[in-house]
Write a protein that holds these residues in place. Structure first.
Motif, PDB file in Angstrom:
ATOM      1  N   ASP A  54       0.845  -1.027  -0.382  1.00  0.00           N
ATOM      2  CA  ASP A  54      -0.059  -0.290  -0.238  1.00  0.00           C
ATOM      3  C   ASP A  54       0.653   1.476   0.242  1.00  0.00           C
ATOM      4  O   ASP A  54       1.684   1.551   1.466  1.00  0.00           O
ATOM      5  CB  ASP A  54      -0.771  -0.141   1.522  1.00  0.00           C
ATOM      6  N   SER A  56       0.610   3.923   0.647  1.00  0.00           N
ATOM      7  CA  SER A  56       0.216   5.140   1.921  1.00  0.00           C
ATOM      8  C   SER A  56       0.410   4.612   3.581  1.00  0.00           C
ATOM      9  O   SER A  56       0.621   5.786   4.487  1.00  0.00           O
ATOM     10  CB  SER A  56      -1.271   5.340   2.389  1.00  0.00           C
ATOM     11  N   ASP A  57       1.251   3.535   3.316  1.00  0.00           N
ATOM     12  CA  ASP A  57       1.734   2.819   4.425  1.00  0.00           C
ATOM     13  C   ASP A  57       3.273   2.710   4.242  1.00  0.00           C
ATOM     14  O   ASP A  57       3.929   2.204   3.108  1.00  0.00           O
ATOM     15  CB  ASP A  57       1.135   1.361   4.406  1.00  0.00           C
ATOM     16  N   ARG A  97      -6.482  12.107   2.057  1.00  0.00           N
ATOM     17  CA  ARG A  97      -6.087  10.843   1.518  1.00  0.00           C
ATOM     18  C   ARG A  97      -5.476  11.351   0.124  1.00  0.00           C
ATOM     19  O   ARG A  97      -4.785  10.553  -0.161  1.00  0.00           O
ATOM     20  CB  ARG A  97      -7.676  10.963   1.566  1.00  0.00           C
ATOM     21  N   ASP A 100      -1.756  11.810  -0.038  1.00  0.00           N
ATOM     22  CA  ASP A 100      -1.124  10.355   0.710  1.00  0.00           C
ATOM     23  C   ASP A 100      -1.461   9.687  -0.509  1.00  0.00           C
ATOM     24  O   ASP A 100       0.172   9.307  -0.486  1.00  0.00           O
ATOM     25  CB  ASP A 100      -1.923   9.817   1.606  1.00  0.00           C
ATOM     26  N   VAL A 101      -2.223   9.764  -1.317  1.00  0.00           N
ATOM     27  CA  VAL A 101      -1.529   8.675  -2.567  1.00  0.00           C
ATOM     28  C   VAL A 101      -1.359   8.971  -3.393  1.00  0.00           C
ATOM     29  O   VAL A 101      -0.251   8.697  -3.965  1.00  0.00           O
ATOM     30  CB  VAL A 101      -2.836   7.687  -3.097  1.00  0.00           C
ATOM     31  N   THR A 104       2.521  11.965  -1.878  1.00  0.00           N
ATOM     32  CA  THR A 104       3.364  11.271  -0.305  1.00  0.00           C
ATOM     33  C   THR A 104       3.425  10.060  -1.298  1.00  0.00           C
ATOM     34  O   THR A 104       4.733   9.856  -1.328  1.00  0.00           O
ATOM     35  CB  THR A 104       3.015  11.409   0.671  1.00  0.00           C
ATOM     36  N   GLY A 105       2.337   9.178  -1.170  1.00  0.00           N
ATOM     37  CA  GLY A 105       2.898   7.468  -1.880  1.00  0.00           C
ATOM     38  C   GLY A 105       3.771   7.644  -2.968  1.00  0.00           C
ATOM     39  O   GLY A 105       4.330   6.604  -2.726  1.00  0.00           O
TER      40      GLY A 105
END
Length: 245
Positions: A54, A56-57, A97, A100-101, A104-105
């Motif tokens: 993922d 985002s993790d 959200r 973040d994808v 930042t993702g």
């Protein structure tokens, strides 16, 4: 080049790219968080190497890139999300959200992948033509893609001496599961097959910037060069009061 890593490989443009690169004889490291879909892609050909994580993790990304099945020569960061703001009602969790994808993702993936970059490799980012013009309801999506565009261009400058090339891709409207949710007209919408074809062609020609469809993205690029007051008046008529891809 004979191996490509594709994030967001389980849907839309990423899935089509996975299928098309396999058909062209490449090995594909197909990345995504949908385990069932990754298994489905792996059943197509033994050259599909599924990598579940993922974007985002942080920990998920680090673990995945520490266990790459092989080192790709083409790194295609495609994973993305889209949500719209409702008539100027700012929603910070929604914006977080999407950022973040879409931004930042991607940064997480680059950070984890960069130890493997070598001269001759190409790093490609799938952005959006929405990054070049402010469109209605796009405070989250457009901002995330604008941030990605700036990041990619700055990063390109910083690693130029390393022999690693960077490409930035600017699609217009592409028919995908994400755009299927849109409740507005999408000018010059193209198929995911056509989008994949344009991306693969541009990357095969080592193009640093890839725009498609040509007429739509050219129009928005011209609009983006105008004074901001003019841009707002024109884009409200171009894409209606709803937004873009």
């Amino acid at each position: 080049m004979n191996t490509v890593l594709i994030t967001g490989a389980t849907s839309g443009i990423g899935e089509q790219l996975t299928r098309d690169y396999i058909s062209s004889g490449w090995t594909v490291i197909a990345c995504g968080r949908n385990k069932d879909k990754l298994q489905e892609l792996a059943s197509i050909d033994t050259r599909v190497k599924p990598l579940e994580f993922d974007v985002s993790d942080d920990e998920s990304v680090r673990e995945a890139f520490s266990a790459l099945p092989e080192i790709p020569q083409l790194w295609l960061f495609n994973a993305g999300s889209c949500e719209y703001i409702d008539k100027g009602e700012i929603d910070s969790p929604l914006i977080s959200r999407v950022m973040d994808v879409n931004f930042t993702g991607v940064v997480r993936c680059v950070e984890a992948a960069q130890p493997y970059f070598k001269p001759g490799h190409r790093v490609a980012f799938v952005g959006s033509i929405a990054s070049e013009v402010a469109l209605t309801r796009s405070e989250a999506y457009g901002a995330s893609k604008a941030a990605l565009s700036y990041f990619a261009r700055s990063y390109k400058n910083d690693i130029a001496a390393s022999g690693v090339d960077v490409s930035l891709i600017f699609p217009g409207f592409v028919k995908t599961p994400l755009t299927d949710k849109n409740d507005f007209a999408m000018p010059m919408l193209i198929s995911v097959e056509e989008a994949s074809k344009r991306i693969m062609h541009g990357l095969s020609k080592n193009r640093d910037f890839i725009y498609f469809p040509r007429r739509f993205t050219w129009i928005l690029r011209v609009i983006g060069a105008l004074p901001y007051q003019w841009q707002a008046k024109i884009t409200s008529g171009l894409v209606g009061s709803q937004g873009e891809q």
